[in-house]
Design an enzyme around this catalytic site. Structure first.
Site, PDB file in Angstrom:
ATOM      1  CG  HIS A  48      -1.607  -0.787   1.412  1.00  0.00           C
ATOM      2  ND1 HIS A  48      -3.118  -0.975   0.002  1.00  0.00           N
ATOM      3  CD2 HIS A  48      -2.091  -1.687   1.998  1.00  0.00           C
ATOM      4  CE1 HIS A  48      -3.952  -2.399   0.456  1.00  0.00           C
ATOM      5  NE2 HIS A  48      -3.283  -2.534   1.385  1.00  0.00           N
ATOM      6  CG  ASP A 188      -7.619  -4.952   4.984  1.00  0.00           C
ATOM      7  OD1 ASP A 188      -8.515  -4.117   4.298  1.00  0.00           O
ATOM      8  OD2 ASP A 188      -6.388  -5.104   4.230  1.00  0.00           O
TER       9      ASP A 188
END
Length: 235
Positions: A48, A188
């Site tokens: 990311h 997540d």
């Protein structure tokens, strides 16, 4: 020989403080590595973050390992591919061939995937990693024979538990030989379980899932950490 501060903390059963590197550049990586003598590890985020796996991660690894003359934090690479369906093998190879002291693999949900990750981090006969990098041994400050003789015992293997399947299989994942750390990604994990992301604390149901992962880690003698603004690995 460059030190492996993260593994030293593991062996001493001490909390290992670390930071996340999300922007590339040799000078940036070196500055972060020199920021505190209490850092044991730096994760180079190729998933990311804004750092490409090649050559960005390799340059950051070299900068981190060369930043302090008496040994500094261990460089760990979070690879881009997730463990759900994508092949992670070639990305692990790139990270280790660049001299990383460890890898962090996202979205590992089964023991089978965890065993694959461990195998990709070990030279035969313990695993299936191939040899050929002209850089890894130099980044560790050792000869090629020394690297081949010590790499299997000096690479930290971490996987992320970030979805419902991973939580359901966490005891089996934690039991995988050669796995060092279970990383919990609460954002997540919250999304996967159908709950809002932490603000600042996770939903009580997500907290229960986190505690299940922690207990599995303790039961298997593995280290763990929960993603936060400041990172620490515990066990």
């Amino acid at each position: 020989m460059s030190t492996h501060a993260l593994q030293s903390a593991f062996k001493a059963n001490k909390t290992a403080f670390g930071v996340w590197l999300t922007a590339g550049g040799v000078f940036h990586a070196r500055t972060v590595a020199q920021a505190s003598p209490h850092l044991s590890w730096i994760v180079i985020d190729c998933e990311h973050g804004l750092i490409p796996l090649v050559p960005g991660a390799a340059e950051s690894i070299a900068a981190i390992h060369g930043a302090t003359p008496n040994g500094g934090p261990s460089a760990v690479v979070r690879i881009p591919a997730t463990g759900v369906s994508a092949s992670t093998s070639w990305q692990i190879k790139y990270a280790l061939d660049a001299g990383a002291r460890g890898v962090l693999v996202p979205m590992v949900s089964t023991a089978e995937k965890a065993r694959e990750v461990v195998s990709d981090c070990r030279f035969p006969p313990a695993g299936r990693r191939g040899f050929g990098s002209p850089f890894a041994h130099g980044n560790w400050g050792v000869s090629v024979p020394e690297y081949l003789a010590t790499a299997n015992d000096n690479i930290s293997v971490m996987v992320q538990i970030e979805n419902q399947e991973g939580v359901e299989n966490v005891e089996h994942i934690a039991a995988v030989d050669g796995l060092d750390v279970l990383f919990i990604g609460p954002y997540d994990l919250s999304i996967s379980l159908g709950y809002p992301t932490p603000n600042p604390d996770p939903h009580p149901a997500v907290e229960q899932a986190i505690q299940k992962v922690l207990q599995a880690a303790y039961g298997a003698g593995k280290k763990w950490y929960v993603e936060a603004a400041i990172f620490s690995i515990k066990g």
